[in-house]
Design a protein around this motif. Structure first.
Motif, PDB file in Angstrom:
ATOM      1  N   LYS A 113       0.858  -1.186   0.000  1.00 59.22           N
ATOM      2  CA  LYS A 113       0.000   0.000   0.000  1.00 59.22           C
ATOM      3  C   LYS A 113       0.895   1.236   0.000  1.00 59.22           C
ATOM      4  N   GLY A 114       0.588   2.180  -0.879  1.00 58.05           N
ATOM      5  CA  GLY A 114       1.371   3.409  -0.970  1.00 58.05           C
ATOM      6  C   GLY A 114       0.495   4.585  -1.307  1.00 58.05           C
ATOM      7  N   PRO A 115       1.107   5.741  -1.601  1.00 61.70           N
ATOM      8  CA  PRO A 115       0.336   6.956  -1.862  1.00 61.70           C
ATOM      9  C   PRO A 115      -0.566   6.866  -3.096  1.00 61.70           C
ATOM     10  N   LYS A 116      -0.219   6.058  -4.110  1.00 61.27           N
ATOM     11  CA  LYS A 116      -1.013   5.969  -5.341  1.00 61.27           C
ATOM     12  C   LYS A 116      -2.039   4.839  -5.316  1.00 61.27           C
ATOM     13  N   GLY A 117      -1.996   3.997  -4.294  1.00 61.32           N
ATOM     14  CA  GLY A 117      -2.971   2.911  -4.248  1.00 61.32           C
ATOM     15  C   GLY A 117      -2.423   1.662  -3.584  1.00 61.32           C
ATOM     16  N   GLU A 118      -3.039   0.541  -3.938  1.00 63.18           N
ATOM     17  CA  GLU A 118      -2.727  -0.730  -3.297  1.00 63.18           C
ATOM     18  C   GLU A 118      -2.663  -1.837  -4.347  1.00 63.18           C
ATOM     19  N   ILE A 119      -1.651  -2.713  -4.216  1.00 65.95           N
ATOM     20  CA  ILE A 119      -1.500  -3.850  -5.118  1.00 65.95           C
ATOM     21  C   ILE A 119      -1.325  -5.097  -4.265  1.00 65.95           C
ATOM     22  N   GLU A 120      -2.003  -6.168  -4.673  1.00 67.56           N
ATOM     23  CA  GLU A 120      -1.869  -7.440  -3.970  1.00 67.56           C
ATOM     24  C   GLU A 120      -1.503  -8.533  -4.967  1.00 67.56           C
ATOM     25  N   LYS A 121      -0.487  -9.329  -4.620  1.00 65.66           N
ATOM     26  CA  LYS A 121      -0.052 -10.439  -5.471  1.00 65.66           C
ATOM     27  C   LYS A 121       0.017 -11.704  -4.648  1.00 65.66           C
ATOM     28  N   ASP A 122      -0.343 -12.810  -5.268  1.00 62.41           N
ATOM     29  CA  ASP A 122      -0.311 -14.111  -4.616  1.00 62.41           C
ATOM     30  C   ASP A 122       0.772 -14.961  -5.272  1.00 62.41           C
ATOM     31  N   PHE A 123       1.807 -15.298  -4.521  1.00 58.26           N
ATOM     32  CA  PHE A 123       2.901 -16.124  -5.019  1.00 58.26           C
ATOM     33  C   PHE A 123       2.796 -17.562  -4.516  1.00 58.26           C
ATOM     34  N   SER A 124       1.617 -17.987  -4.059  1.00 58.34           N
ATOM     35  CA  SER A 124       1.474 -19.313  -3.455  1.00 58.34           C
ATOM     36  C   SER A 124       1.666 -20.449  -4.463  1.00 58.34           C
ATOM     37  N   HIS A 125       1.633 -20.154  -5.755  1.00 60.60           N
ATOM     38  CA  HIS A 125       1.894 -21.187  -6.761  1.00 60.60           C
ATOM     39  C   HIS A 125       3.380 -21.571  -6.804  1.00 60.60           C
ATOM     40  N   ILE A 126       4.225 -20.739  -6.179  1.00 60.85           N
ATOM     41  CA  ILE A 126       5.658 -21.028  -6.109  1.00 60.85           C
ATOM     42  C   ILE A 126       5.946 -21.651  -4.748  1.00 60.85           C
ATOM     43  N   SER A 127       6.433 -22.882  -4.775  1.00 60.32           N
ATOM     44  CA  SER A 127       6.696 -23.556  -3.500  1.00 60.32           C
ATOM     45  C   SER A 127       8.175 -23.446  -3.138  1.00 60.32           C
ATOM     46  N   SER A 128       8.472 -23.713  -1.919  1.00 60.05           N
ATOM     47  CA  SER A 128       9.831 -23.784  -1.350  1.00 60.05           C
ATOM     48  C   SER A 128      10.596 -22.459  -1.345  1.00 60.05           C
ATOM     49  N   ILE A 129       9.908 -21.337  -1.461  1.00 58.43           N
ATOM     50  CA  ILE A 129      10.529 -20.027  -1.285  1.00 58.43           C
ATOM     51  C   ILE A 129       9.795 -19.351  -0.140  1.00 58.43           C
ATOM     52  N   GLU A 130      10.548 -18.800   0.802  1.00 57.88           N
ATOM     53  CA  GLU A 130       9.952 -18.173   1.982  1.00 57.88           C
ATOM     54  C   GLU A 130       9.958 -16.659   1.850  1.00 57.88           C
ATOM     55  N   LEU A 131       8.875 -16.037   2.277  1.00 54.78           N
ATOM     56  CA  LEU A 131       8.761 -14.577   2.339  1.00 54.78           C
ATOM     57  C   LEU A 131       8.502 -14.189   3.789  1.00 54.78           C
ATOM     58  N   LYS A 132       9.281 -13.228   4.304  1.00 54.90           N
ATOM     59  CA  LYS A 132       9.095 -12.736   5.668  1.00 54.90           C
ATOM     60  C   LYS A 132       9.281 -11.234   5.670  1.00 54.90           C
ATOM     61  N   LYS A 133       8.637 -10.581   6.655  1.00 56.83           N
ATOM     62  CA  LYS A 133       8.854  -9.153   6.848  1.00 56.83           C
ATOM     63  C   LYS A 133       9.485  -8.966   8.212  1.00 56.83           C
ATOM     64  N   GLU A 134      10.651  -8.345   8.224  1.00 59.18           N
ATOM     65  CA  GLU A 134      11.346  -8.036   9.473  1.00 59.18           C
ATOM     66  C   GLU A 134      11.755  -6.572   9.438  1.00 59.18           C
ATOM     67  N   ASP A 135      11.397  -5.839  10.492  1.00 56.57           N
ATOM     68  CA  ASP A 135      11.684  -4.406  10.586  1.00 56.57           C
ATOM     69  C   ASP A 135      11.174  -3.693   9.342  1.00 56.57           C
ATOM     70  N   ASN A 136      12.072  -3.100   8.571  1.00 51.36           N
ATOM     71  CA  ASN A 136      11.695  -2.364   7.372  1.00 51.36           C
ATOM     72  C   ASN A 136      12.216  -3.073   6.116  1.00 51.36           C
ATOM     73  N   LYS A 137      12.226  -4.415   6.159  1.00 46.03           N
ATOM     74  CA  LYS A 137      12.765  -5.202   5.048  1.00 46.03           C
ATOM     75  C   LYS A 137      11.861  -6.391   4.772  1.00 46.03           C
ATOM     76  N   ILE A 138      11.852  -6.802   3.497  1.00 46.49           N
ATOM     77  CA  ILE A 138      11.219  -8.059   3.110  1.00 46.49           C
ATOM     78  C   ILE A 138      12.360  -9.029   2.846  1.00 46.49           C
ATOM     79  N   ILE A 139      12.279 -10.203   3.454  1.00 47.32           N
ATOM     80  CA  ILE A 139      13.325 -11.210   3.288  1.00 47.32           C
ATOM     81  C   ILE A 139      12.778 -12.333   2.415  1.00 47.32           C
ATOM     82  N   VAL A 140      13.496 -12.618   1.325  1.00 49.54           N
ATOM     83  CA  VAL A 140      13.156 -13.707   0.419  1.00 49.54           C
ATOM     84  C   VAL A 140      14.262 -14.734   0.552  1.00 49.54           C
ATOM     85  N   GLU A 141      13.882 -15.995   0.804  1.00 47.10           N
ATOM     86  CA  GLU A 141      14.888 -17.007   1.106  1.00 47.10           C
ATOM     87  C   GLU A 141      14.491 -18.361   0.531  1.00 47.10           C
TER      88      GLU A 141
END
Length: 186
Positions: free
Chosen positions: A28-56
């Motif tokens: 979500k930002g000043p121009k609007g909101e975008i939502e994406k679903d990456f659940s079709h991709i397995s074995s990749i982890e997404l996490k949010k820590e502090d002010n970062k997104i961690i992809v592993e």
């Protein structure tokens, strides 16, 4: 096979909020909101820590590496979309028969292409704004996938088969792409 461990941190820009629910990312930002679903991709982890997104991911082969870096590119495009937005320019080209282009609700109507009586239609995807100014059509929005697909729909709706393209160049063509607010073109 050597165990390849991929780890990437994406800094979240100022003024943007990110929610991660499993493999669903909502930006979500000043121009609007975008939502994406990456659940079709397995074995990749997404996490949010502090002010970062961690992809592993671990045990990354070629396919998993491609998916890993694709997710990162999608997230970065989402950041650009909610802060600046995307714009595509299309040009209406005709030689003999003047082409009429109208925007009506969720579709673009193209009339009189090479003298045809039927109306050609192109679908406008959600969150995309299409404006017609003379010979130009401007397609803009926050989600790069919806903006580019809408521009492609308009271009494909005017594709003429059975004629030599060098002689019958009539149609609508993408000629410029940019991030709103910057002067980069492709």
């Amino acid at each position: 096979m050597k165990a390849v461990h991929l780890y990437e941190e994406i800094e979240i820009p100022q003024g943007i909020t990110v929610n991660i629910d499993g493999m669903k990312v909502k930006v979500k930002g000043p121009k609007g909101e975008i939502e994406k679903d990456f659940s079709h991709i397995s074995s990749i982890e997404l996490k949010k820590e502090d002010n970062k997104i961690i992809v592993e991911t671990t045990f990354a082969d070629r396919r998993k590496k491609a998916q890993f870096y694709s997710i990162i590119a999608h997230i970065e495009n989402m950041f650009t979309g909610v802060t600046k937005g995307y714009r595509y320019y299309l040009k209406i080209i005709y030689t003999h028969f003047p082409v009429t282009v109208k925007v009506s609700s969720n579709e673009v109507q193209i009339q009189n292409l090479i003298g045809e009586k039927n109306i050609r239609k192109a679908k406008i995807l959600p969150g995309v704004k299409v404006t017609v100014k003379g010979e130009d059509i401007i397609v803009e929005g926050q989600d790069i996938e919806n903006v580019s697909q809408t521009a492609a729909n308009i271009e494909l709706a005017t594709k003429i088969t059975g004629y030599d393209r060098r002689v019958f160049a009539d149609g609508i063509y993408i000629y410029k792409k940019e991030v709103i607010g910057s002067e980069s073109t492709e």
